[in-house]
Design a protein around this motif. Structure first.
Motif, PDB file in Angstrom:
ATOM      1  N   LEU A 173      -3.334   2.632  -2.974  1.00 32.09           N
ATOM      2  CA  LEU A 173      -2.959   3.807  -2.151  1.00 32.09           C
ATOM      3  C   LEU A 173      -3.623   5.105  -2.586  1.00 32.09           C
ATOM      4  O   LEU A 173      -3.265   6.173  -2.081  1.00 32.09           O
ATOM      5  CB  LEU A 173      -1.439   4.008  -2.113  1.00 32.09           C
ATOM      6  CG  LEU A 173      -0.577   2.811  -1.714  1.00 32.09           C
ATOM      7  CD1 LEU A 173       0.891   3.234  -1.591  1.00 32.09           C
ATOM      8  CD2 LEU A 173      -1.052   2.171  -0.420  1.00 32.09           C
ATOM      9  N   THR A 174      -4.601   5.075  -3.489  1.00 33.62           N
ATOM     10  CA  THR A 174      -5.284   6.302  -3.923  1.00 33.62           C
ATOM     11  C   THR A 174      -6.710   6.328  -3.376  1.00 33.62           C
ATOM     12  O   THR A 174      -7.337   5.284  -3.193  1.00 33.62           O
ATOM     13  CB  THR A 174      -5.331   6.405  -5.455  1.00 33.62           C
ATOM     14  OG1 THR A 174      -6.093   5.309  -5.983  1.00 33.62           O
ATOM     15  CG2 THR A 174      -3.929   6.395  -6.046  1.00 33.62           C
ATOM     16  N   PHE A 229      -0.287   9.039   0.603  1.00 33.18           N
ATOM     17  CA  PHE A 229      -0.787   8.006   1.498  1.00 33.18           C
ATOM     18  C   PHE A 229      -0.157   8.120   2.885  1.00 33.18           C
ATOM     19  O   PHE A 229      -0.830   7.903   3.902  1.00 33.18           O
ATOM     20  CB  PHE A 229      -0.522   6.630   0.902  1.00 33.18           C
ATOM     21  CG  PHE A 229      -1.184   5.515   1.652  1.00 33.18           C
ATOM     22  CD1 PHE A 229      -2.552   5.314   1.558  1.00 33.18           C
ATOM     23  CD2 PHE A 229      -0.439   4.653   2.446  1.00 33.18           C
ATOM     24  CE1 PHE A 229      -3.179   4.283   2.258  1.00 33.18           C
ATOM     25  CE2 PHE A 229      -1.051   3.622   3.142  1.00 33.18           C
ATOM     26  CZ  PHE A 229      -2.420   3.436   3.049  1.00 33.18           C
ATOM     27  N   LEU A 230       1.100   8.474   2.942  1.00 34.20           N
ATOM     28  CA  LEU A 230       1.756   8.650   4.237  1.00 34.20           C
ATOM     29  C   LEU A 230       1.085   9.736   5.068  1.00 34.20           C
ATOM     30  O   LEU A 230       1.029   9.647   6.295  1.00 34.20           O
ATOM     31  CB  LEU A 230       3.238   8.988   4.027  1.00 34.20           C
ATOM     32  CG  LEU A 230       4.150   7.823   3.646  1.00 34.20           C
ATOM     33  CD1 LEU A 230       5.507   8.335   3.178  1.00 34.20           C
ATOM     34  CD2 LEU A 230       4.316   6.852   4.810  1.00 34.20           C
ATOM     35  N   PRO A 287     -11.809   4.506   3.425  1.00 37.04           N
ATOM     36  CA  PRO A 287     -11.454   3.138   3.837  1.00 37.04           C
ATOM     37  C   PRO A 287     -10.363   3.094   4.904  1.00 37.04           C
ATOM     38  O   PRO A 287     -10.326   2.169   5.727  1.00 37.04           O
ATOM     39  CB  PRO A 287     -11.003   2.466   2.539  1.00 37.04           C
ATOM     40  CG  PRO A 287     -10.782   3.553   1.561  1.00 37.04           C
ATOM     41  CD  PRO A 287     -11.650   4.687   1.970  1.00 37.04           C
ATOM     42  N   MET A 288      -9.484   4.087   4.915  1.00 38.15           N
ATOM     43  CA  MET A 288      -8.468   4.158   5.970  1.00 38.15           C
ATOM     44  C   MET A 288      -9.129   4.400   7.323  1.00 38.15           C
ATOM     45  O   MET A 288      -8.790   3.748   8.328  1.00 38.15           O
ATOM     46  CB  MET A 288      -7.481   5.281   5.646  1.00 38.15           C
ATOM     47  CG  MET A 288      -6.335   5.399   6.628  1.00 38.15           C
ATOM     48  SD  MET A 288      -5.115   4.079   6.391  1.00 38.15           S
ATOM     49  CE  MET A 288      -4.131   4.324   7.855  1.00 38.15           C
ATOM     50  N   GLU A 289     -10.094   5.303   7.360  1.00 39.89           N
ATOM     51  CA  GLU A 289     -10.809   5.574   8.605  1.00 39.89           C
ATOM     52  C   GLU A 289     -11.571   4.336   9.077  1.00 39.89           C
ATOM     53  O   GLU A 289     -11.604   4.023  10.271  1.00 39.89           O
ATOM     54  CB  GLU A 289     -11.774   6.744   8.410  1.00 39.89           C
ATOM     55  CG  GLU A 289     -11.100   8.096   8.234  1.00 39.89           C
ATOM     56  CD  GLU A 289     -12.095   9.207   8.001  1.00 39.89           C
ATOM     57  OE1 GLU A 289     -13.323   8.939   8.058  1.00 39.89           O
ATOM     58  OE2 GLU A 289     -11.663  10.352   7.762  1.00 39.89           O
ATOM     59  N   ARG A 290     -12.174   3.617   8.127  1.00 38.21           N
ATOM     60  CA  ARG A 290     -12.934   2.418   8.458  1.00 38.21           C
ATOM     61  C   ARG A 290     -12.010   1.328   9.013  1.00 38.21           C
ATOM     62  O   ARG A 290     -12.340   0.641   9.987  1.00 38.21           O
ATOM     63  CB  ARG A 290     -13.675   1.937   7.206  1.00 38.21           C
ATOM     64  CG  ARG A 290     -14.643   0.810   7.433  1.00 38.21           C
ATOM     65  CD  ARG A 290     -15.724   0.752   6.338  1.00 38.21           C
ATOM     66  NE  ARG A 290     -15.304   1.325   5.090  1.00 38.21           N
ATOM     67  CZ  ARG A 290     -14.850   0.632   4.056  1.00 38.21           C
ATOM     68  NH1 ARG A 290     -14.687  -0.690   4.166  1.00 38.21           N
ATOM     69  NH2 ARG A 290     -14.548   1.223   2.913  1.00 38.21           N
ATOM     70  N   ARG A 325      -6.422  -5.427   2.047  1.00 37.16           N
ATOM     71  CA  ARG A 325      -5.966  -5.356   0.663  1.00 37.16           C
ATOM     72  C   ARG A 325      -6.769  -4.381  -0.190  1.00 37.16           C
ATOM     73  O   ARG A 325      -6.335  -4.021  -1.283  1.00 37.16           O
ATOM     74  CB  ARG A 325      -6.007  -6.737   0.029  1.00 37.16           C
ATOM     75  CG  ARG A 325      -7.391  -7.365  -0.052  1.00 37.16           C
ATOM     76  CD  ARG A 325      -7.321  -8.745  -0.670  1.00 37.16           C
ATOM     77  NE  ARG A 325      -8.629  -9.402  -0.650  1.00 37.16           N
ATOM     78  CZ  ARG A 325      -8.848 -10.603  -1.167  1.00 37.16           C
ATOM     79  NH1 ARG A 325      -7.851 -11.268  -1.730  1.00 37.16           N
ATOM     80  NH2 ARG A 325     -10.054 -11.145  -1.115  1.00 37.16           N
ATOM     81  N   TYR A 326      -7.923  -3.941   0.295  1.00 37.20           N
ATOM     82  CA  TYR A 326      -8.699  -2.962  -0.466  1.00 37.20           C
ATOM     83  C   TYR A 326      -7.887  -1.688  -0.674  1.00 37.20           C
ATOM     84  O   TYR A 326      -7.917  -1.080  -1.750  1.00 37.20           O
ATOM     85  CB  TYR A 326     -10.012  -2.652   0.248  1.00 37.20           C
ATOM     86  CG  TYR A 326     -10.904  -1.699  -0.502  1.00 37.20           C
ATOM     87  CD1 TYR A 326     -11.385  -2.016  -1.778  1.00 37.20           C
ATOM     88  CD2 TYR A 326     -11.281  -0.478   0.060  1.00 37.20           C
ATOM     89  CE1 TYR A 326     -12.195  -1.132  -2.475  1.00 37.20           C
ATOM     90  CE2 TYR A 326     -12.106   0.399  -0.631  1.00 37.20           C
ATOM     91  CZ  TYR A 326     -12.562   0.066  -1.898  1.00 37.20           C
ATOM     92  OH  TYR A 326     -13.372   0.946  -2.577  1.00 37.20           O
ATOM     93  N   LEU A 327      -7.122  -1.290   0.346  1.00 33.11           N
ATOM     94  CA  LEU A 327      -6.303  -0.087   0.226  1.00 33.11           C
ATOM     95  C   LEU A 327      -5.108  -0.302  -0.694  1.00 33.11           C
ATOM     96  O   LEU A 327      -4.762   0.581  -1.490  1.00 33.11           O
ATOM     97  CB  LEU A 327      -5.800   0.365   1.600  1.00 33.11           C
ATOM     98  CG  LEU A 327      -6.792   1.044   2.537  1.00 33.11           C
ATOM     99  CD1 LEU A 327      -7.557   0.001   3.341  1.00 33.11           C
ATOM    100  CD2 LEU A 327      -6.074   1.983   3.478  1.00 33.11           C
ATOM    101  N   THR A 328      -4.485  -1.472  -0.577  1.00 36.58           N
ATOM    102  CA  THR A 328      -3.215  -1.683  -1.274  1.00 36.58           C
ATOM    103  C   THR A 328      -3.369  -2.314  -2.650  1.00 36.58           C
ATOM    104  O   THR A 328      -2.686  -1.918  -3.594  1.00 36.58           O
ATOM    105  CB  THR A 328      -2.298  -2.566  -0.413  1.00 36.58           C
ATOM    106  OG1 THR A 328      -2.983  -3.795  -0.101  1.00 36.58           O
ATOM    107  CG2 THR A 328      -1.910  -1.859   0.870  1.00 36.58           C
TER     108      THR A 328
END
Length: 200
Positions: free
Chosen positions: A43-44, A85-86, A49-52, A35-38
């Motif tokens: 999404l910014t 984000f995509l 965090p996506m890599e993690r 949920r940190y991403l969303t």
């Protein structure tokens, strides 16, 4: 199986290893994005965090199925944000987006998802229920309750109609995923078994 606790806390690699190792042959997990991403970043600024998150999720190995991004109701239609984000999504995974604000339900959203092979999550959450549409490489449905939020069985005729739609998506070459969240009184188990029998 849809793993939900990854939404609240990013699982440690050794935890994911355990899930992977207990999976029977051919089994795949759908995994909810953290949920940190969303919810927090919406999404910014998600590169790190996506890599993690993916470093943890890669431990699923061949048992990793779609990754579900459940967006908050406060996030309204923003195609530029979704587009950016995509572009962060690894090409070998299937990202799925569950929108909780109805402003997203338009062709511009569906076209963006389809362009990148991303999937649209069909759901019936009261207040933000989605249209029945599939994009990308998978058809993904979340049933949140036949009579209310997280409760109540679904009518047999409704499930049969869903089974027909899912079979049609499978014939078009999409993987089909469906999950029931109407957990009260074990309704989810009953409905999942009924739908599986109808769609077989």
């Amino acid at each position: 199986m849809e793993i939900n606790n990854s939404f609240y806390r990013l699982p440690k690699p050794e935890t994911v290893d355990g899930w992977r190792d207990q999976a029977p042959p051919g089994f795949c997990y759908a995994v909810k994005a953290n949920r940190y991403l969303t919810q927090a970043l919406k999404l910014t600024h998600c590169e790190e965090p996506m890599e993690r998150m993916m470093a943890s999720f890669r431990h699923f190995g061949p048992t990793l199925g779609p990754i579900l991004y459940q967006l908050p109701p406060s996030l309204t239609f923003n195609p530029d944000r979704l587009d950016s984000f995509l572009k962060l999504q690894p090409p070998d995974i299937v990202p799925v987006f569950e929108f909780r604000h109805s402003s997203w339900y338009e062709d511009a959203t569906f076209d963006l998802l389809d362009r990148d092979g991303a999937s649209f999550c069909v759901h019936d959450m009261p207040g933000s229920a989605s249209p029945r549409i599939a994009t990308g490489r998978a058809a993904y449905v979340r049933f949140h309750g036949g009579k209310g939020k997280y409760w109540g069985r679904y009518a047999e005729d409704d499930l049969r109609e869903w089974a027909g739609w899912m079979n049609d998506q499978a014939r078009q070459g999409r993987a089909v995923w469906a999950f029931f969240n109407n957990d009260i009184n074990a309704d989810a188990i009953h409905d999942a078994q009924a739908l599986k029998a109808m769609a077989s």
